[in-house]
Structures are given as C-alpha cells and as structure tokens.
Design a protein around this motif. Sequence first.
Motif, PDB file in Angstrom:
ATOM      1  N   VAL A 288       0.110 -16.561  -6.284  1.00 31.38           N
ATOM      2  CA  VAL A 288      -0.488 -15.963  -7.478  1.00 31.38           C
ATOM      3  C   VAL A 288       0.536 -15.848  -8.594  1.00 31.38           C
ATOM      4  N   ILE A 289       0.304 -16.583  -9.677  1.00 28.97           N
ATOM      5  CA  ILE A 289       1.138 -16.491 -10.863  1.00 28.97           C
ATOM      6  C   ILE A 289       0.660 -15.358 -11.759  1.00 28.97           C
ATOM      7  N   SER A 290      -0.646 -15.246 -11.895  1.00 30.67           N
ATOM      8  CA  SER A 290      -1.207 -14.205 -12.751  1.00 30.67           C
ATOM      9  C   SER A 290      -2.553 -13.760 -12.197  1.00 30.67           C
ATOM     10  N   GLY A 291      -2.718 -12.444 -12.068  1.00 29.42           N
ATOM     11  CA  GLY A 291      -3.984 -11.860 -11.661  1.00 29.42           C
ATOM     12  C   GLY A 291      -4.501 -10.976 -12.781  1.00 29.42           C
TER      13      GLY A 291
ATOM     14  N   SER B 108      -9.990  -3.122 -10.679  1.00 26.11           N
ATOM     15  CA  SER B 108     -10.973  -3.629  -9.719  1.00 26.11           C
ATOM     16  C   SER B 108     -11.340  -5.070 -10.083  1.00 26.11           C
ATOM     17  N   MET B 109     -10.785  -5.997  -9.356  1.00 22.50           N
ATOM     18  CA  MET B 109     -11.066  -7.403  -9.609  1.00 22.50           C
ATOM     19  C   MET B 109     -12.513  -7.720  -9.255  1.00 22.50           C
ATOM     20  N   HIS B 110     -13.082  -8.726  -9.923  1.00 22.08           N
ATOM     21  CA  HIS B 110     -14.472  -9.085  -9.691  1.00 22.08           C
ATOM     22  C   HIS B 110     -14.613  -9.711  -8.298  1.00 22.08           C
TER      23      HIS B 110
ATOM     24  N   LEU C 101       0.802  -1.209   0.000  1.00 23.51           N
ATOM     25  CA  LEU C 101       0.000   0.000   0.000  1.00 23.51           C
ATOM     26  C   LEU C 101       0.841   1.267   0.000  1.00 23.51           C
ATOM     27  N   GLY C 102       2.145   1.119  -0.010  1.00 24.66           N
ATOM     28  CA  GLY C 102       2.993   2.305   0.023  1.00 24.66           C
ATOM     29  C   GLY C 102       2.989   3.020  -1.311  1.00 24.66           C
ATOM     30  N   ALA C 103       2.567   4.260  -1.338  1.00 26.79           N
ATOM     31  CA  ALA C 103       2.489   4.994  -2.600  1.00 26.79           C
ATOM     32  C   ALA C 103       3.856   5.129  -3.243  1.00 26.79           C
ATOM     33  N   SER C 104       4.914   5.197  -2.430  1.00 23.17           N
ATOM     34  CA  SER C 104       6.249   5.366  -2.991  1.00 23.17           C
ATOM     35  C   SER C 104       6.687   4.167  -3.801  1.00 23.17           C
ATOM     36  N   ALA C 105       6.068   3.006  -3.543  1.00 24.33           N
ATOM     37  CA  ALA C 105       6.492   1.793  -4.256  1.00 24.33           C
ATOM     38  C   ALA C 105       5.856   1.680  -5.621  1.00 24.33           C
ATOM     39  N   VAL C 106       4.747   2.395  -5.842  1.00 27.21           N
ATOM     40  CA  VAL C 106       4.017   2.222  -7.088  1.00 27.21           C
ATOM     41  C   VAL C 106       4.773   2.808  -8.265  1.00 27.21           C
ATOM     42  N   GLY C 107       5.278   4.032  -8.106  1.00 25.13           N
ATOM     43  CA  GLY C 107       5.965   4.680  -9.211  1.00 25.13           C
ATOM     44  C   GLY C 107       7.162   3.902  -9.723  1.00 25.13           C
TER      45      GLY C 107
ATOM     46  N   ALA D 167      -6.820  -3.311  -1.293  1.00 22.04           N
ATOM     47  CA  ALA D 167      -5.500  -3.897  -1.049  1.00 22.04           C
ATOM     48  C   ALA D 167      -5.319  -5.183  -1.853  1.00 22.04           C
ATOM     49  N   LEU D 168      -6.372  -5.994  -1.950  1.00 20.24           N
ATOM     50  CA  LEU D 168      -6.304  -7.204  -2.765  1.00 20.24           C
ATOM     51  C   LEU D 168      -6.083  -6.841  -4.234  1.00 20.24           C
ATOM     52  N   ASP D 169      -6.802  -5.835  -4.714  1.00 20.73           N
ATOM     53  CA  ASP D 169      -6.607  -5.381  -6.090  1.00 20.73           C
ATOM     54  C   ASP D 169      -5.164  -4.958  -6.325  1.00 20.73           C
ATOM     55  N   LYS D 170      -4.573  -4.318  -5.330  1.00 23.38           N
ATOM     56  CA  LYS D 170      -3.190  -3.841  -5.461  1.00 23.38           C
ATOM     57  C   LYS D 170      -2.220  -5.014  -5.593  1.00 23.38           C
TER      58      LYS D 170
END
Length: 225
Positions: A147-150, A123-125, A15-21, A108-111
């Motif tokens: 998880v191999i692929s989401g 947004s996963m179903h 959830l760390g915004a710094s990690a996304v970029g 968080a799961l979507d992330k």
Amino acid sequence: MIERRKLLGLGLGVLGASAVGPMAAFAQSKLGISDPIADLLQRQSDLPEGMPAEDLSFPAAPVAAPVSQVRPASHGPRWLKLHNIHTQEKLEAVYYEKGEYVPDAVQALDKVLRDYRTGDVYSMHPELFDTLSTLAEKTETKSHFQVISGYRSPKTNAMLHERSGQVAKRSLHMDGKAMDVYLEDVALDRLRAAALDLGRGGVGYYPVSNFVHVDVGPVRRWSGS
C-alpha cells in the motif's frame, strides 16, 4: 479481543494504542517541514485521478451505510492481506464471513490504511476491500498488497495540493474510496488488466512509479508516469 482466526498476520503496532499517539505526533511534526516520503507520494499517488485537476472537486461523499448493513452477493469468507510501506505494518485478515463483515477485522484494516502523517483513521468503503480481495483471487497472488496510499486526511491533502497543482483539491482517497497498490509477485500490467476486467470504479496505471490506483468511484481508466 480480536479472535486469532480473524487476524492472522498483524504487524507490530497495528492495534496497539500506545503506537497511535507517537505515530500521530511524529507525523504531525512532519507536516510543516520537508518530508521525503510526502515528496515520493506527490510524484506517485497525488496525480489527477483520470481527469483534469479542475474536474476533480468531487462533492462530499454521502455517509456510507454501517458496515453491518452492506452485503456482497457471496457469503463465502473473504481475505485481505495488506502491507503499509510507510509504517511497515502487515495484516492478514478474514474481513467478511457468514454473510457479515467482521467489525474487528474491518477496524484493523482501517488502521493499517490510516493517514500515516497525522495518524487519522477513517472508515474505508467496504466495496474497496471487496475489490482488492477479488483482485487477489484473479491474480492468484501469494503476496500482501503493498500500500502506497490509502486514506488521506483533509490536512494532508491540502498540504499536498499546495505543493503541486496536480494534487486534486478533493480526492477519493479523502473519502476512503481509493488505494494505490502493487503486488510483489504479479506484474503491474497484469494487475491493471485484472482491475479493468472487474469493471468497477477507476483504474489508474503508473508503470514508472510502479503502482495501480483502484477506487470505487465512477468507472474510468487512465495512465500516468
């Protein structure tokens, strides 16, 4: 702030915004060059999903109802434990409680399930989460789903499709409706049997590559390598 009781095992950077970029920039830089992990996924999770490749052009998925409007029959709490094998992020969350999906936990799961190459979050179903939660109960696993692929972005899917004729032009992964997973403490054939017993969506069995594909599309089954 996400309540501590909702997210018990959040991995570093989920959830760390710094990690996304940096993650997105790194992943995007890989799209144009050789990508060993992409090659792995091409062999494992980019095979036709239970039907010939030419039949896999699914129509654009309708916009899903907001998470708050989707209601499973049971109002008991629902847990999900995920480990993204590519980012090494782990998450243990109560994503459904008191008749409601928990927005922060779902986000968080979507992330964790984002396209790790581009950093795109989708947004996963919610029904997919319910399927995995039920599978965890049926198999009595103590492990995280590996998880191999989401989610798979259009850009990533197009890249993989160009590399291989086995990659569907349109995949349920692109609609947030599919995951490729395995469990460290449950035999793969047992996980497959449990998924088939649910009678929900598609179930693909890949014993050589060691994963089971589950989705919330049409009910069907198939086997791969």
